[in-house]
Structures are given as C-alpha cells and as structure tokens.
Design an enzyme around this catalytic site. Structure first.
Site, PDB file in Angstrom:
ATOM      1  N   GLY A 192     -10.890  60.973  34.675  1.00 35.43           N
ATOM      2  CA  GLY A 192     -10.220  59.686  34.924  1.00 35.43           C
ATOM      3  C   GLY A 192     -10.667  59.129  36.253  1.00 35.43           C
ATOM      4  N   GLY A 216      -7.906  58.481  40.550  1.00 33.24           N
ATOM      5  CA  GLY A 216      -8.803  59.581  40.188  1.00 33.24           C
ATOM      6  C   GLY A 216     -10.058  59.578  41.050  1.00 33.24           C
ATOM      7  N   SER A 244       1.543  61.049  45.935  1.00 35.38           N
ATOM      8  CA  SER A 244       2.031  59.822  46.568  1.00 35.38           C
ATOM      9  C   SER A 244       1.123  59.394  47.706  1.00 35.38           C
ATOM     10  CB  SER A 244       3.449  60.012  47.107  1.00 35.38           C
ATOM     11  OG  SER A 244       3.866  58.810  47.712  1.00 35.38           O
ATOM     12  N   LYS A 282       8.668  63.962  42.434  1.00 33.93           N
ATOM     13  CA  LYS A 282       7.955  62.693  42.653  1.00 33.93           C
ATOM     14  C   LYS A 282       8.798  61.516  42.133  1.00 33.93           C
ATOM     15  CE  LYS A 282       4.603  59.815  43.674  1.00 33.93           C
ATOM     16  NZ  LYS A 282       4.810  58.582  42.993  1.00 33.93           N
ATOM     17  N   HIS A 304      11.372  60.849  44.634  1.00 33.38           N
ATOM     18  CA  HIS A 304      10.688  60.201  45.769  1.00 33.38           C
ATOM     19  C   HIS A 304      10.603  58.700  45.507  1.00 33.38           C
ATOM     20  CE1 HIS A 304       6.999  58.304  47.305  1.00 33.38           C
ATOM     21  NE2 HIS A 304       7.102  59.086  48.369  1.00 33.38           N
ATOM     22  N   ASN A 305      10.214  58.340  44.290  1.00 32.33           N
ATOM     23  CA  ASN A 305      10.077  56.923  43.965  1.00 32.33           C
ATOM     24  C   ASN A 305      11.429  56.218  43.939  1.00 32.33           C
ATOM     25  OD1 ASN A 305       7.401  57.617  43.685  1.00 32.33           O
ATOM     26  ND2 ASN A 305       7.090  56.411  41.854  1.00 32.33           N
ATOM     27  N   GLU A 314      12.163  55.489  47.343  1.00 34.86           N
ATOM     28  CA  GLU A 314      11.227  54.406  47.722  1.00 34.86           C
ATOM     29  C   GLU A 314      11.800  53.045  47.289  1.00 34.86           C
ATOM     30  OE1 GLU A 314       7.002  55.077  46.506  1.00 34.86           O
ATOM     31  OE2 GLU A 314       7.219  53.209  45.387  1.00 34.86           O
ATOM     32  N   TYR A 315      12.302  52.980  46.067  1.00 38.21           N
ATOM     33  CA  TYR A 315      12.884  51.728  45.566  1.00 38.21           C
ATOM     34  C   TYR A 315      14.043  51.286  46.464  1.00 38.21           C
ATOM     35  CZ  TYR A 315      10.739  51.341  40.824  1.00 38.21           C
ATOM     36  OH  TYR A 315       9.895  51.161  39.751  1.00 38.21           O
ATOM     37  N   HIS A 361      45.032  61.926  27.895  1.00 38.43           N
ATOM     38  CA  HIS A 361      43.893  62.771  28.268  1.00 38.43           C
ATOM     39  C   HIS A 361      44.285  63.912  29.195  1.00 38.43           C
ATOM     40  CE1 HIS A 361      40.955  60.277  26.258  1.00 38.43           C
ATOM     41  NE2 HIS A 361      41.506  59.204  26.800  1.00 38.43           N
TER      42      HIS A 361
HETATM   43  C1  6PG Z   1       3.484  56.426  45.553  1.00 39.07           C
HETATM   44  C2  6PG Z   1       4.063  55.311  44.777  1.00 39.07           C
HETATM   45  C3  6PG Z   1       3.284  55.072  43.554  1.00 39.07           C
HETATM   46  C4  6PG Z   1       3.600  53.723  42.968  1.00 39.07           C
HETATM   47  C5  6PG Z   1       4.264  53.688  41.680  1.00 39.07           C
HETATM   48  C6  6PG Z   1       5.668  53.123  41.595  1.00 39.07           C
HETATM   49  O1  6PG Z   1       4.257  57.323  45.845  1.00 39.07           O
HETATM   50  O2  6PG Z   1       2.302  56.383  45.873  1.00 39.07           O
HETATM   51  O3  6PG Z   1       5.395  55.555  44.429  1.00 39.07           O
HETATM   52  O4  6PG Z   1       3.417  56.154  42.709  1.00 39.07           O
HETATM   53  O5  6PG Z   1       3.995  52.811  43.828  1.00 39.07           O
HETATM   54  O6  6PG Z   1       3.376  52.976  40.922  1.00 39.07           O
HETATM   55  O7  6PG Z   1       5.667  51.791  41.622  1.00 39.07           O
HETATM   56  P1  6PG Z   1       6.444  50.702  40.768  1.00 39.07           P
HETATM   57  O8  6PG Z   1       7.422  51.338  39.847  1.00 39.07           O
HETATM   58  O9  6PG Z   1       7.046  49.897  41.846  1.00 39.07           O
HETATM   59  O10 6PG Z   1       5.385  49.962  40.031  1.00 39.07           O
END
Ligand code: 6PG
Length: 472
Positions: free
Chosen positions: A14, A19, A134, A188, A191-192, A195-196, A454
């Site tokens: 990939g 990749g 990440s 991971k 983690h995201n 991040e959000y 209940h």
């Molecule tokens: C990272 C990011 C990466 C990416 C995702 C999530 O850790 O490098 O989290 O994995 O940003 O694509 O992004 P969205 O859900 O916002 O598209």
C-alpha cells in the site's frame, strides 16, 4: 525497478500517503523494505522518487515475489483501506505465507474487526497485528506514535523496526505493545476520540472570540501562539495558531474564512462513543465533539434556522484571555480523563492489562494529541491514583483547581450570549457530576419505581426495595 539484492526486513503493501511515508522512514533507518501496491504503476514511481533510499527499497509487481523477498518469519505491513479490503487481502496472502509470519493492519480499523481477524488466524501459525499509527503524513515519514496490538511473537519481530522509526520523547520511542489482539486499534480509536474533543474545544474558543468578541483570525491565531508556550503547549494548539494566520493565495483572505463550516469524519470518534457506551461509560465531551461535526453538516438547515430561532441571548463581557486559557486547560484534562476511563473499562473487559502511564508516554510525541500535559498524565498514572481516575491525581487536582473557574466563566458567558460550546460545557457538567457526592439519581430511581416497580436500594437498609408512592 530496483534489484532485490538483500532480503527485506519488512514488506509494505500500500503506497498511499501513509504507506509510502512509513516505507521511506523504515528505509531511512537502515531497514530493507520490500514494497508493493495494488495499482502496480505506483511502485516504480515511488522507488524512483527517492533515489537516496532506492538501494533499500525493492519494488515488486507480483504479490508472490513481494512475499518471497521478505525474511522469515515475515513482518508485512498493510496500509490499505480498513474493512472489506483487509479481509480480502488476508485471504489472498494467506496461502503465500509461512508459519510465524505476521500481517499488520496499520490503518484506522474497528478493533472488533481486528479481534475477529486475530481469532480467525489463531491456530493457523499466522499472526495478525492491529497497529494504530498517529501523526499524519509527516509523522509517518519522520516519527509517528504507534500503538501495537497482537501477539508477543509479532512484537518481538516488529519491535526493533518500530522503535527505530517512532517519534522520540527525550530519547524514548513513542511506540509500545499495548496489549493483545485489538488493543492497539482500540487505543488508537480512543486517541482519536480525545483528538476530536480537543479540536472541538479549540474551535469553540475560536467561535466565542469570533462571534462575541469580534476578533479576526490573526488575533485569535496569535493568542494560540501565546498559549503554545504555556501549559497548553501542544501540536493542536500550534497548528490552530498557524492555520488562523494562514492566507488564501486565491483571494488574499484568511484561509479559515474561505472554508465551509462543515466538518468531515471518518468514524473513529463515533467508534469511541459506541464502545464507551457498550462498556457502560459515558464520554460526554467526546460525544459533544462527534455530535458537533454531525450538526455542522446540516448547513442549509442552520442557515434557514438562524433568523427563525430567537436565542434570547444577552450581552455580557467576554471572558479574559486567562479564563479562556484555563477553560481550554480544564477542558483538555477532562477530555483526556474521559478517554482514559474508556481505556480502563476496555482493559478490564478484554483482559488487556493496558498500562495507562505507558499509553500517555507514547502519546507524548509523534501523535496528533501530543502535548505538554501528556507528560503530566504519564507521571500521574505512574503515581498512586485514587480510583484509577486521572482527575483525582494530586497533580491534576491542582491543575483543575487552578483552571475550573475559567471553564465555568467561559461556559457561563457562552450560555448567556447564545454561543454554542457543546464540548466545553459537557466537560464541565461531567466534572461537576463527579464532584457531587450526593447526586440526583435517587429522583430517577423514584420515578422508575413509581411507573415500573423497578425497585431501588436504600441508604439505610440492604436489599432491593419499593416505595410507598402516593396516587396521582
Ligand atoms: C492521527 C489522526 C488520523 C486522522 C484520522 C481521523 O492520529 O494521525 O487521528 O488518524 O486524522 O483520519 O480523522 P477524521 O475522522 O477527522 O477524518
């Protein structure tokens, strides 16, 4: 195409953005890498692109040749779209592999699928690893943070390469074998989710200053630049500052001002919530962030609603920069604490023995949520932690005590002016709920028993009880 002079240490299937970057990073660190791609025309282009490293990269248009070029037991990293393509890939390569070989899925995959794939390969002599990577393209090329699942056998093979290419925090590689089967992809995913939440909180502060403070992008960007030098020092604050001060070459306008206010999402934020709920957890700051992205997509409806809905808003003074900074700090701590709670619950459920300090440590560099606070979180987890709860760590209690009033003032001002701050207000609501020894669920229990018998527990007696309810 380059000659296959040496047996490859690893194969990368990939050659998309991630990749290619990982293959180059591996080659840069002295490893011999066999590469291939579904669209074979990409292979030559890729090898030709980096002539310095070409000696360490061998391209293979034939899948069997690619597999043969890798030293046994083989480690093969697949950087392909998650879901069906991964299942199809496993079926295709399986007959070409030998006992002890490892297939790594380095994409953002649903950890449930990773667990299933691991279980399906169990007993075949082949190993499956879900690895969270990440840091985006730059991270992958120069040092990502990596969260590795799968077996000890696979980790032993992968470790020297993963440690060499990973980001380093004060010399320590930001990669770890966090647990078995789907643990890497689960970590991971969370983690995201974090991040959000962090991105949303930054956007909410930007919105308050833009809409209620009348500030322009450069002013707000400069404020983030100042914050990047303090306790909020982090990649996300840094890029937010830079993004706000970037100019669109087509119009000369600030970049952010020409971007449509609809945010995309690929699913990991939503997965975090789904798994949290299945584990009996609620991560309301992360939920708010995922929800806000969904609401953002209802652009036409929002445009129509704006003149129709009377907000009943008030004019109040904008919070000070100190309050805003503290709001972000408290919100960031609470968002992370929610993420770590989900990890604890999953660790117990799936018997992964996740080491929270180690996870915080491998997030200190390379990944998108890297920040100064993560080092503090790591120390907090290494020390005695009441109820295993980040917000009760002595150092975090001090941080929260110093910042929570800022969060309160920012949420209050936003509520009064009609400025939406869903993630910041959710974080505050969670904090205040956790800080309330006697909550209000007794009222919920009374209603449940009233209409559905209940039952409830009493404060003064053991066992299950029913109430003596008045008629309505
Ligand atoms: C990272 C990011 C990466 C990416 C995702 C999530 O850790 O490098 O989290 O994995 O940003 O694509 O992004 P969205 O859900 O916002 O598209």
């Amino acid at each position: 195409m380059a000659q296959d002079t040496a047996k490859a240490d690893i194969g990368v299937y990939g050659l998309g953005t991630m990749g290619s970057a990982l293959a180059l990073n591996l080659a840069d660190n002295g490893f011999n890498v066999a590469v291939t791609n579904r669209e074979t025309s990409w292979i030559n282009d890729f090898i030709k692109e980096d002539t310095d490293l070409a000696g360490q990269l061998t391209g293979h248009t034939d899948l069997a040749d690619f597999i043969q070029a890798i030293k046994t037991p083989r480690t093969i990293l697949f950087m392909i779209p998650s879901g069906k393509p991964m299942d199809m890939m496993i079926e295709t390569v399986k007959p070409l592999l030998s006992e002890g070989d490892t297939i790594i899925d380095g994409g953002n995959a649903d950890f449930n699928e990773t667990r299933r794939r691991s279980a399906e390969l169990d007993g075949t002599g082949l190993h499956f690893v879900g690895m969270g990577v990440s840091g985006g393209e730059d991270g992958a090329r120069h040092g990502p943070s990596m969260m590795v699942g799968g077996t000890d056998h696979s980790w032993t093979q992968l470790k020297p390469m993963a440690e060499a290419i990973a980001a380093k925090f004060e010399g320590t590689p930001c990669v770890a074998h966090v647990g078995s089967d789907g643990a890497g992809h689960f970590v991971k995913t969370v983690h995201n989710g974090i991040e959000y939440a962090d991105m949303q909180m930054i956007a909410e502060i930007y919105g308050l200053l833009r809409d209620q403070g009348g500030q322009d992008p450069v002013q707000i960007g400069q404020m983030f630049d100042r914050w990047a030098k303090g306790p909020l020092s982090s990649y996300l604050i840094e890029i937010s500052g830079a993004a706000l001060q970037s100019v669109d070459s087509k119009t000369g306008k600030p970049m952010v001002d020409v971007i449509l206010d609809k945010a995309g999402q690929k699913g990991t934020g939503g997965w975090t919530l789904i798994e949290a709920l299945k584990l009996g957890q609620s991560a309301n700051a992360i939920e708010a962030a995922v929800g806000a992205r969904s609401w953002s997509s209802e652009k036409d409806m929002r445009m129509a609603a704006e003149p129709l809905l009377d907000k009943g808003a008030l004019n109040v003074d904008l919070p000070s920069e100190d309050d805003l900074e503290n709001a972000m700090l408290a919100g960031r701590i609470l968002g992370h604490a929610q993420g770590f709670r989900i990890l604890s619950a999953a660790s117990e459920e799936f018997e992964w023995s996740l080491d929270m300090a180690q996870i915080a440590e491998i997030w200190r560099a390379g990944c998108i949520i890297r920040s100064a606070l993560l080092d503090e979180f790591a120390s907090a987890f290494r020390a005695e932690l009441p109820f295993d709860h980040l917000i009760l760590a002595p150092v975090m209690r001090i941080r929260l005590a110093g910042s929570i009033l800022g969060l309160r003032r920012v949420v209050a001002a936003s509520v009064l002016t009609g400025q939406p701050v869903p993630a910041l207000s959710a974080a505050l609501a969670w904090h205040d709920s956790m800080a309330l020894g006697r909550g209000t669920a007794n009222m919920i229990q009374s209603q449940r028993d009233f209409f559905g018998a209940h039952g409830f527990e009493r404060l003064d007696m053991d066992g299950k009880h029913h109430g003596d309810w008045n008629d309505v």
